[in-house]
Design a protein around this motif. Structure first.
Motif, short mmCIF file in Angstrom:
data_model
loop_
_atom_site.label_atom_id
_atom_site.label_comp_id
_atom_site.label_asym_id
_atom_site.label_seq_id
_atom_site.Cartn_x
_atom_site.Cartn_y
_atom_site.Cartn_z
N SER A 269 0.84 -1.20 0.00
CA SER A 269 0.00 0.00 0.00
C SER A 269 0.87 1.25 0.00
O SER A 269 1.93 1.28 0.64
CB SER A 269 -0.90 0.01 1.24
OG SER A 269 -1.74 1.15 1.26
N ILE A 270 0.42 2.26 -0.73
CA ILE A 270 1.04 3.58 -0.69
C ILE A 270 -0.06 4.58 -0.37
O ILE A 270 -1.03 4.72 -1.12
CB ILE A 270 1.69 3.96 -2.04
CG1 ILE A 270 2.77 2.94 -2.41
CG2 ILE A 270 2.27 5.36 -1.97
CD1 ILE A 270 3.32 3.14 -3.82
N LEU A 271 0.06 5.25 0.77
CA LEU A 271 -0.93 6.22 1.21
C LEU A 271 -0.40 7.63 0.92
O LEU A 271 0.67 8.00 1.42
CB LEU A 271 -1.20 6.06 2.71
CG LEU A 271 -2.45 6.72 3.27
CD1 LEU A 271 -3.70 6.02 2.77
CD2 LEU A 271 -2.41 6.69 4.80
N ILE A 272 -1.12 8.39 0.10
CA ILE A 272 -0.68 9.73 -0.28
C ILE A 272 -1.65 10.75 0.30
O ILE A 272 -2.85 10.69 0.05
CB ILE A 272 -0.61 9.89 -1.81
CG1 ILE A 272 0.44 8.94 -2.40
CG2 ILE A 272 -0.30 11.33 -2.19
CD1 ILE A 272 0.60 9.06 -3.90
N ALA A 273 -1.10 11.70 1.07
CA ALA A 273 -1.93 12.72 1.70
C ALA A 273 -2.14 13.89 0.75
O ALA A 273 -1.20 14.60 0.40
CB ALA A 273 -1.27 13.19 2.99
N SER A 274 -3.38 14.08 0.35
CA SER A 274 -3.78 15.26 -0.41
C SER A 274 -4.39 16.23 0.60
O SER A 274 -3.86 16.39 1.70
CB SER A 274 -4.75 14.88 -1.52
OG SER A 274 -5.14 16.00 -2.27
N SER A 275 -5.47 16.89 0.27
CA SER A 275 -6.07 17.86 1.19
C SER A 275 -7.50 18.15 0.78
O SER A 275 -7.84 18.18 -0.41
CB SER A 275 -5.28 19.16 1.17
OG SER A 275 -5.95 20.18 1.89
N ALA A 276 -8.35 18.43 1.78
CA ALA A 276 -9.72 18.87 1.50
C ALA A 276 -9.74 20.26 0.88
O ALA A 276 -10.78 20.68 0.36
CB ALA A 276 -10.53 18.87 2.79
N ASN A 277 -8.60 20.96 0.89
CA ASN A 277 -8.55 22.28 0.27
C ASN A 277 -8.82 22.22 -1.23
O ASN A 277 -9.12 23.25 -1.83
CB ASN A 277 -7.19 22.92 0.53
CG ASN A 277 -7.31 24.16 1.40
OD1 ASN A 277 -7.49 25.26 0.92
ND2 ASN A 277 -7.22 23.95 2.71
N ILE A 278 -8.70 21.06 -1.83
CA ILE A 278 -8.95 20.96 -3.27
C ILE A 278 -10.42 21.24 -3.61
O ILE A 278 -10.74 21.58 -4.74
CB ILE A 278 -8.55 19.59 -3.84
CG1 ILE A 278 -9.51 18.51 -3.38
CG2 ILE A 278 -7.12 19.24 -3.50
CD1 ILE A 278 -9.47 17.27 -4.24
N TYR A 279 -11.33 21.13 -2.62
CA TYR A 279 -12.74 21.37 -2.89
C TYR A 279 -13.06 22.85 -3.04
O TYR A 279 -14.05 23.21 -3.66
CB TYR A 279 -13.61 20.76 -1.79
CG TYR A 279 -13.55 19.26 -1.71
CD1 TYR A 279 -13.99 18.47 -2.77
CD2 TYR A 279 -13.05 18.61 -0.57
CE1 TYR A 279 -13.93 17.08 -2.70
CE2 TYR A 279 -13.01 17.23 -0.49
CZ TYR A 279 -13.44 16.47 -1.56
OH TYR A 279 -13.38 15.10 -1.48
N GLY A 280 -12.24 23.72 -2.42
CA GLY A 280 -12.45 25.15 -2.54
C GLY A 280 -13.73 25.62 -1.86
O GLY A 280 -14.20 25.02 -0.89
N ASN A 281 -14.29 26.70 -2.36
CA ASN A 281 -15.54 27.25 -1.83
C ASN A 281 -16.71 26.68 -2.62
O ASN A 281 -16.80 26.89 -3.83
CB ASN A 281 -15.53 28.77 -1.94
CG ASN A 281 -14.65 29.43 -0.90
OD1 ASN A 281 -14.87 29.24 0.29
ND2 ASN A 281 -13.67 30.18 -1.35
N THR A 282 -17.57 25.99 -1.96
CA THR A 282 -18.72 25.38 -2.63
C THR A 282 -19.90 25.37 -1.68
O THR A 282 -19.73 25.33 -0.46
CB THR A 282 -18.39 23.95 -3.08
OG1 THR A 282 -19.57 23.34 -3.62
CG2 THR A 282 -17.89 23.10 -1.92
N ALA A 283 -21.09 25.41 -2.25
CA ALA A 283 -22.31 25.38 -1.44
C ALA A 283 -22.71 23.96 -1.07
O ALA A 283 -23.66 23.75 -0.32
CB ALA A 283 -23.45 26.06 -2.19
#
Length: 294
Positions: free
Chosen positions: A106-120
């Motif tokens: 397994s390779i676990l890569i940490a991205s971020s919830a910041n990719i969602y930006g501003n959304t309703a």
């Protein structure tokens, strides 16, 4: 017992995950950019140095890899370094792993919830189209797209953590900054935008989720790592005022108000819990008390 390699092992999350995995009986090695590596199982390496990372992979021969090494501060001023570290550094790591020919679980890569930006959209699921509102979010989304080029050769799992905190996190981040001020009984605090709400988690819950995801062979899936509850800054201030027994004067410093600030983030953890079981839920007040009393 697995041999786990963690990049960014001396960072906030890396230290907690390394401790958790060692308690579970795993052998843990780490990569750090620190010039003062204190342990025999810690390798000093810049992920932008292609040859150096290949040498570390060849030496360690890991069974599993967790990739935390990144510029993780949204307001980091050096955009060039942010993109090179988060995208090119990750690519160098994946290329070295693919070329090493290890039988990786397994390779676990940490991205971020910041990719969602501003959304309703509320709550945010993994199916929500990304719309990053700052360079940090763009760099993480670019990293995800780049890493997907390797999913036919490597067992990759992506995690998109929402905000989380705990003892030892830098006071550059808002909750540790608040705790620090209350512990010092500072009469006032300067903050940026106050009308923001975040899905705050406890770092102990986050690393528990990561440890369980490592046991699943990666197939390119993406998982939000979050509590499922959003709290405004005022909620945290109220909790800390009760703990400390006094009221603090809050001032808005325009220099701390970020361009492209994401105002509201709340995630759905349904997909994550379906994969690993119920999360270790720790409420915001319990997390802040742990930090305040540490």
């Amino acid at each position: 017992m697995s041999n786990v390699l963690i990049t960014g092992v001396q960072g906030f999350t890396g230290r907690y995950l390394a401790e958790r995995l060692r308690r579970d009986g795993h052998q843990v090695s780490g990569i750090s950019h620190d010039q003062h590596a204190p342990e025999n199982d810690l390798y000093r390496c810049d992920l932008l140095d292609h040859d150096a990372i290949a040498e570390v992979i060849d030496t360690v021969r890991p069974d599993c890899v967790v990739h935390f090494a990144a510029i993780a501060f949204v307001a980091h001023g050096d955009v060039d370094t942010m993109f090179r570290t988060n995208v090119v550094g990750t690519r160098n790591l994946l290329e070295a792993l693919a070329n090493a020919g290890n039988d990786l679980g397994s390779i676990l890569i940490a991205s971020s919830a910041n990719i969602y930006g501003n959304t309703a959209i509320d709550p945010l699921t993994e199916a929500v189209p990304p719309a990053p509102a700052n360079d940090y979010g763009v760099s993480k989304l670019a990293m995800e797209y780049m890493a997907r080029l390797w999913t036919d050769r490597l067992p990759i799992t992506f995690v998109r953590p929402f905000n989380y905190t705990g003892v030892g996190q830098s006071p550059r981040f808002v909750l540790p900054k608040l705790v620090d001020h209350f512990r010092r009984r500072a009469p006032e605090i300067e903050l940026g935008a106050l009308n923001v709400a975040r899905d705050f988690s406890d770092v102990r819950m986050v690393v528990d989720a990561y440890a369980k995801l490592l046991a699943i062979s990666g197939t390119g899936e993406v998982y939000n790592v979050c509590s499922g509850t959003a709290h405004g800054l005022g909620d945290a201030i109220d909790v800390l005022e009760r703990m400390a027994g006094y009221r603090i004067e809050v001032k808005v410093n325009p220099a701390f108000v970020r361009h492209g600030e994401v105002r509201y983030l709340r995630g759905s953890n349904e997909k994550l819990e379906a994969a690993i079981g119920p999360l270790e839920r720790i409420g915001l007040e319990d997390t802040l008390r742990w930090m305040y009393e540490a």
